[in-house]
Design a protein around this motif. Sequence first.
Motif, short mmCIF file in Angstrom:
data_model
loop_
_atom_site.label_atom_id
_atom_site.label_comp_id
_atom_site.label_asym_id
_atom_site.label_seq_id
_atom_site.Cartn_x
_atom_site.Cartn_y
_atom_site.Cartn_z
N PHE B 54 -6.21 -1.85 12.18
CA PHE B 54 -6.02 -0.47 12.63
C PHE B 54 -4.55 -0.08 12.57
O PHE B 54 -4.18 0.96 12.02
N ILE B 55 -3.70 -0.93 13.11
CA ILE B 55 -2.28 -0.57 13.15
C ILE B 55 -1.65 -0.62 11.76
O ILE B 55 -0.78 0.19 11.44
N GLU B 56 -2.12 -1.53 10.92
CA GLU B 56 -1.59 -1.56 9.55
C GLU B 56 -1.92 -0.26 8.82
O GLU B 56 -1.07 0.31 8.13
N TYR B 57 -3.14 0.19 9.00
CA TYR B 57 -3.52 1.47 8.40
C TYR B 57 -2.58 2.58 8.86
O TYR B 57 -2.12 3.40 8.06
N HIS B 58 -2.29 2.59 10.16
CA HIS B 58 -1.46 3.66 10.70
C HIS B 58 -0.01 3.56 10.25
O HIS B 58 0.67 4.57 10.09
N VAL B 59 0.45 2.35 10.01
CA VAL B 59 1.79 2.19 9.45
C VAL B 59 1.84 2.85 8.07
O VAL B 59 2.74 3.65 7.78
N LEU B 123 -3.64 2.14 -1.83
CA LEU B 123 -4.59 1.56 -0.88
C LEU B 123 -4.94 2.56 0.22
O LEU B 123 -6.09 2.70 0.63
N LEU B 124 -3.93 3.30 0.66
CA LEU B 124 -4.16 4.31 1.70
C LEU B 124 -5.11 5.39 1.18
O LEU B 124 -6.07 5.77 1.86
N VAL B 125 -4.86 5.86 -0.02
CA VAL B 125 -5.70 6.90 -0.62
C VAL B 125 -7.14 6.42 -0.74
O VAL B 125 -8.09 7.15 -0.49
N ASP B 126 -7.27 5.17 -1.10
CA ASP B 126 -8.62 4.62 -1.25
C ASP B 126 -9.34 4.43 0.07
O ASP B 126 -10.56 4.54 0.15
N SER B 127 -8.58 4.09 1.10
CA SER B 127 -9.24 3.74 2.36
C SER B 127 -9.35 4.91 3.33
O SER B 127 -10.16 4.87 4.26
#
Lengths: 166, 166
Positions: B54-59, B123-127
Amino acid sequence: MPRLNAKRSRTRGVSATRWLTGEEEATWRLLVQVMVKLPWALECQLQRDASLSFIEYHVLARLSEGRVRTLRMSELAMLTNASLSRLSHLVKRLESRGLVRREVDPTDGRFTNAVLTKAGHELLVDSAPGHVTRVRSLVIDGLSSSELQQLHDASKRLLGRIDASS
Amino acid sequence: MPRLNAKRSRTRGVSATRWLTGEEEATWRLLVQVMVKLPWALECQLQRDASLSFIEYHVLARLSEGRVRTLRMSELAMLTNASLSRLSHLVKRLESRGLVRREVDPTDGRFTNAVLTKAGHELLVDSAPGHVTRVRSLVIDGLSSSELQQLHDASKRLLGRIDASS
DNA sequence: CAAGATTGATCTGTCAATCTTC
DNA sequence: GAAGATTGACAGATCAATCTTG
């Protein structure tokens, strides 16, 4: 929430993503902050006053409510929202501190009972007032009774969705 | 919340503890469950779909919003509600996966800038779609718009109290 | 020396594998 | 064999100590 440039409007897969509106996004970020900071604030108080983590406190508290201050490990795991594995490690530590005792259920050897010791009960009695006071000052007393009612309902609804999704 | 027997009525220290009423207690327990289970549900989805916590995504998400996809470590720490130490360890891991890059601020050597790489952005765009969909289905879409408004206000108020207490 | 950032030791949680009892 | 529980290896977070720059 993330800035995705032109790709935002592109349809990938079957259906387009319904992004959060500005207000939804703002609310969601506030909720995330509460989910992160509130447990932390309570941890700090408990750690300082009783050398207990939030979940350790709740293990003692749930045991204190059980008949003869005893609960099966699996019951305790559900009540504290912990995995059985996590609880097993955790209770072992509490046991080494003399706050809890474990014994195999005499009527069925598959079950293990966790029992709150006298020392564990005393620590709970000593730390409960400070903890409850903090819960009041950070949460309960900050909300009107109708807000509390709504928080209750909203939490219940969200939990239903969360539990259903897993 | 814990069962404290006769001691419940005993005054210890200066003032008696104001215990939670049955309804307050019930609401509090539901809220605790939400605070535990909701992050977990989101972690599971992100881990499965993008190998991100969760926090990695938010970073990654906060970096994507910064000018030229860059933020100082200290800013990023505040935005993600992480300690600088935790963030440092975490960004090091993201860097080793090629999702983020770090560089010393050329104008002031005390600052370190974290920069989202192309791979990190992809990766962000994909997830993001999967994550937003899950946030919607677990939280946003489960509440009416007036409930969302109230959740917004209540969260803000609680945060004020929490931040003030630390 | 103050602020930003990193590091290493330690502790806790997770996951998968295992053990036990019925 | 299935359910309850434990274990050990590994990943991640915390804390205190340290390093660096201005």
